[in-house]
Structures are given as C-alpha cells and as structure tokens.
Design a protein around this motif. Structure first.
Motif, PDB file in Angstrom:
ATOM      1  N   ALA A 253      63.117  46.702 -45.405  1.00 20.84           N
ATOM      2  CA  ALA A 253      62.585  45.663 -45.935  1.00 20.84           C
ATOM      3  C   ALA A 253      62.388  44.586 -44.949  1.00 20.84           C
ATOM      4  CB  ALA A 253      63.623  45.128 -47.148  1.00 20.84           C
ATOM      5  N   SER A 254      63.411  44.174 -44.198  1.00 20.48           N
ATOM      6  CA  SER A 254      63.287  43.190 -43.232  1.00 20.48           C
ATOM      7  C   SER A 254      62.256  43.008 -42.199  1.00 20.48           C
ATOM      8  CB  SER A 254      64.673  42.986 -42.253  1.00 20.48           C
ATOM      9  OG  SER A 254      65.807  42.792 -43.267  1.00 20.48           O
ATOM     10  N   LEU A 255      62.107  44.645 -41.899  1.00 16.18           N
ATOM     11  CA  LEU A 255      60.777  44.609 -41.122  1.00 16.18           C
ATOM     12  C   LEU A 255      59.739  44.474 -41.677  1.00 16.18           C
ATOM     13  CD1 LEU A 255      61.703  47.747 -38.841  1.00 16.18           C
ATOM     14  CD2 LEU A 255      61.090  45.663 -38.138  1.00 16.18           C
ATOM     15  N   SER A 256      59.470  44.892 -42.999  1.00 15.76           N
ATOM     16  CA  SER A 256      58.281  44.781 -43.999  1.00 15.76           C
ATOM     17  C   SER A 256      57.983  43.274 -43.992  1.00 15.76           C
ATOM     18  CB  SER A 256      58.371  45.635 -45.165  1.00 15.76           C
ATOM     19  OG  SER A 256      58.434  46.966 -44.879  1.00 15.76           O
ATOM     20  N   LEU A 257      59.116  42.513 -44.363  1.00 14.41           N
ATOM     21  CA  LEU A 257      58.827  41.052 -44.540  1.00 14.41           C
ATOM     22  C   LEU A 257      58.779  40.194 -43.653  1.00 14.41           C
ATOM     23  CD1 LEU A 257      61.038  40.950 -48.027  1.00 14.41           C
ATOM     24  CD2 LEU A 257      58.440  41.159 -47.960  1.00 14.41           C
ATOM     25  N   ALA A 258      59.370  40.604 -42.490  1.00 10.81           N
ATOM     26  CA  ALA A 258      59.131  39.634 -41.196  1.00 10.81           C
ATOM     27  C   ALA A 258      57.853  38.964 -40.875  1.00 10.81           C
ATOM     28  CB  ALA A 258      59.584  40.599 -39.968  1.00 10.81           C
ATOM     29  N   PRO A 259      56.558  39.432 -41.317  1.00 12.28           N
ATOM     30  CA  PRO A 259      55.454  38.713 -40.953  1.00 12.28           C
ATOM     31  C   PRO A 259      55.288  37.616 -41.688  1.00 12.28           C
ATOM     32  CG  PRO A 259      55.198  41.011 -40.853  1.00 12.28           C
ATOM     33  CD  PRO A 259      56.220  41.006 -41.192  1.00 12.28           C
ATOM     34  N   LEU A 260      56.225  37.460 -42.855  1.00 17.05           N
ATOM     35  CA  LEU A 260      56.013  36.243 -43.597  1.00 17.05           C
ATOM     36  C   LEU A 260      56.222  34.864 -43.192  1.00 17.05           C
ATOM     37  CD1 LEU A 260      56.989  37.760 -47.231  1.00 17.05           C
ATOM     38  CD2 LEU A 260      54.608  37.140 -46.571  1.00 17.05           C
ATOM     39  N   VAL A 261      57.358  35.070 -42.245  1.00 16.59           N
ATOM     40  CA  VAL A 261      57.878  33.938 -41.471  1.00 16.59           C
ATOM     41  C   VAL A 261      56.971  33.064 -40.729  1.00 16.59           C
ATOM     42  CG1 VAL A 261      59.578  33.175 -39.787  1.00 16.59           C
ATOM     43  CG2 VAL A 261      60.158  34.889 -41.516  1.00 16.59           C
ATOM     44  N   PRO A 262      56.279  33.859 -39.897  1.00 17.58           N
ATOM     45  CA  PRO A 262      55.022  33.236 -39.042  1.00 17.58           C
ATOM     46  C   PRO A 262      53.961  32.948 -40.221  1.00 17.58           C
ATOM     47  CG  PRO A 262      55.293  35.377 -38.429  1.00 17.58           C
ATOM     48  CD  PRO A 262      56.351  35.341 -39.264  1.00 17.58           C
ATOM     49  N   GLY A 263      53.725  33.570 -41.195  1.00 18.94           N
ATOM     50  CA  GLY A 263      52.746  33.182 -41.842  1.00 18.94           C
ATOM     51  C   GLY A 263      53.302  31.828 -42.655  1.00 18.94           C
ATOM     52  N   LEU A 264      54.346  31.599 -43.087  1.00 18.02           N
ATOM     53  CA  LEU A 264      54.809  30.064 -43.586  1.00 18.02           C
ATOM     54  C   LEU A 264      54.297  29.118 -42.146  1.00 18.02           C
ATOM     55  CD1 LEU A 264      57.680  31.218 -45.401  1.00 18.02           C
ATOM     56  CD2 LEU A 264      55.911  30.497 -46.461  1.00 18.02           C
ATOM     57  N   PHE A 265      54.710  29.393 -41.181  1.00 25.13           N
ATOM     58  CA  PHE A 265      54.681  28.610 -40.128  1.00 25.13           C
ATOM     59  C   PHE A 265      53.069  28.344 -39.934  1.00 25.13           C
ATOM     60  CE2 PHE A 265      58.790  29.847 -38.136  1.00 25.13           C
ATOM     61  CZ  PHE A 265      59.418  28.532 -38.525  1.00 25.13           C
ATOM     62  N   TYR A 266      52.122  29.294 -40.170  1.00 23.36           N
ATOM     63  CA  TYR A 266      50.855  29.018 -40.226  1.00 23.36           C
ATOM     64  C   TYR A 266      50.384  28.218 -41.188  1.00 23.36           C
ATOM     65  CZ  TYR A 266      45.621  30.332 -41.299  1.00 23.36           C
ATOM     66  OH  TYR A 266      44.649  29.810 -41.647  1.00 23.36           O
ATOM     67  N   ILE A 267      50.856  28.312 -42.496  1.00 22.78           N
ATOM     68  CA  ILE A 267      50.436  27.619 -43.485  1.00 22.78           C
ATOM     69  C   ILE A 267      50.842  25.956 -43.013  1.00 22.78           C
ATOM     70  CG2 ILE A 267      51.178  26.827 -45.814  1.00 22.78           C
ATOM     71  CD1 ILE A 267      51.108  29.709 -46.368  1.00 22.78           C
ATOM     72  N   ARG A 268      52.003  25.757 -42.549  1.00 24.13           N
ATOM     73  CA  ARG A 268      52.452  24.470 -42.161  1.00 24.13           C
ATOM     74  C   ARG A 268      51.617  23.784 -41.056  1.00 24.13           C
ATOM     75  NH1 ARG A 268      57.645  23.505 -38.382  1.00 24.13           N
ATOM     76  NH2 ARG A 268      55.984  24.447 -37.006  1.00 24.13           N
ATOM     77  N   SER A 269      51.349  24.653 -39.936  1.00 26.68           N
ATOM     78  CA  SER A 269      50.451  24.089 -39.139  1.00 26.68           C
ATOM     79  C   SER A 269      49.007  23.928 -39.475  1.00 26.68           C
ATOM     80  CB  SER A 269      50.286  25.170 -37.809  1.00 26.68           C
ATOM     81  OG  SER A 269      49.548  26.372 -38.229  1.00 26.68           O
ATOM     82  N   TRP A 270      48.469  24.683 -40.457  1.00 23.05           N
ATOM     83  CA  TRP A 270      47.232  24.396 -40.874  1.00 23.05           C
ATOM     84  C   TRP A 270      47.142  23.198 -41.972  1.00 23.05           C
ATOM     85  CZ3 TRP A 270      44.169  23.923 -45.338  1.00 23.05           C
ATOM     86  CH2 TRP A 270      42.713  24.131 -45.354  1.00 23.05           C
ATOM     87  N   CYS A 271      48.113  22.814 -42.653  1.00 25.63           N
ATOM     88  CA  CYS A 271      48.193  21.711 -43.323  1.00 25.63           C
ATOM     89  C   CYS A 271      48.519  20.546 -42.346  1.00 25.63           C
ATOM     90  CB  CYS A 271      49.444  21.709 -44.122  1.00 25.63           C
ATOM     91  SG  CYS A 271      49.431  22.720 -45.310  1.00 25.63           S
ATOM     92  N   ARG A 272      49.179  20.766 -41.205  1.00 25.68           N
ATOM     93  CA  ARG A 272      48.860  19.410 -40.244  1.00 25.68           C
ATOM     94  C   ARG A 272      47.707  19.392 -39.593  1.00 25.68           C
ATOM     95  NH1 ARG A 272      54.920  20.600 -37.249  1.00 25.68           N
ATOM     96  NH2 ARG A 272      56.317  19.796 -39.000  1.00 25.68           N
TER      97      ARG A 272
END
Length: 125
Positions: free
Chosen positions: A37-56
């Motif tokens: 589960a941890s490996l499968s969900l790990a890409p969500l963390v940089p995905g959230l950083f992507y959303i933050r960088s896109w908003c900025r």
C-alpha cells in the motif's frame, strides 16, 4: 521552456516513482500489505507537491498567461478524465482493457499538458 520543466518536475517525479513502485511490486509479490500500500500510494506525495507548485506558478502570472495555463490545464484534466471514462465504459460493456492507474493518469496529464502548451504557445506568438 525551463519554467515548464521546473513546473512539471514534481509530476515527472510522481511518474518515475509510480514506475519504480510497479517494478518493485511486480518482482516482490510477497511484500507485506502495508509495504504494498505504501509503495502504491507513494506517488501521491509528489503529486501533491505538483499541485502546490502549479498553484504558485499560476498565481505569479499575468492575466493572459493565467488564462492560457488554465485552459491548458483544463485540457489536460478533462482529456485524462475522458480517457478514464472510455476505459471504464469499455470494461463495463465487456471489452476488457487495462484500467487507468495513478501513474497512467500522471503520464496522461503531463502529455496533454505538453500538447496543449505547444499549441497555445504557437497560437499566441
């Protein structure tokens, strides 16, 4: 173009992490469920950083660029949503195709965003 790459760096990291996780999971089927589960969900963390960088990124633009980027991002989002709907509809109707995974969604968003940016930049030059 350098700004585009900086913006999409987190999306590229998320995609690379997804590919790595799929590789590890394929060759280690006996991993504990929590590790899987941890490996499968790990890409969500940089995905959230992507959303933050896109908003900025969008917040620092002038009105014209903001409009262009919002249109390109909507194209990428709705294009990915459309592909997902088509795949799910085909599966529901008995045509068995591969379903959309998180990594595939990241790759499609990036692909649609690059295509949309290319055409928008050509249109407004």
């Amino acid at each position: 173009c350098a700004t585009d790459m900086r913006l999409n760096a987190w999306l590229a990291v998320a995609t690379a992490l997804w590919v790595t996780a799929k590789f590890v999971l394929r060759f280690n089927p006996d991993l504990a469920p929590l590790a899987k589960a941890s490996l499968s969900l790990a890409p969500l963390v940089p995905g959230l950083f992507y959303i933050r960088s896109w908003c900025r990124f969008v917040a620092g633009m002038d009105e014209m660029q903001r409009r262009i980027q919002l249109q390109v991002f909507l194209l990428a989002s709705f294009g990915t949503l459309l592909v997902s709907i088509v795949l799910n509809t085909l599966n529901a109707s008995g045509v068995h195709v591969e379903t959309m995974t998180m990594g595939a969604a990241f790759m499609l968003i990036l692909g649609f965003w690059i295509i949309g940016s290319f055409f928008s930049n050509r249109r407004f030059k």
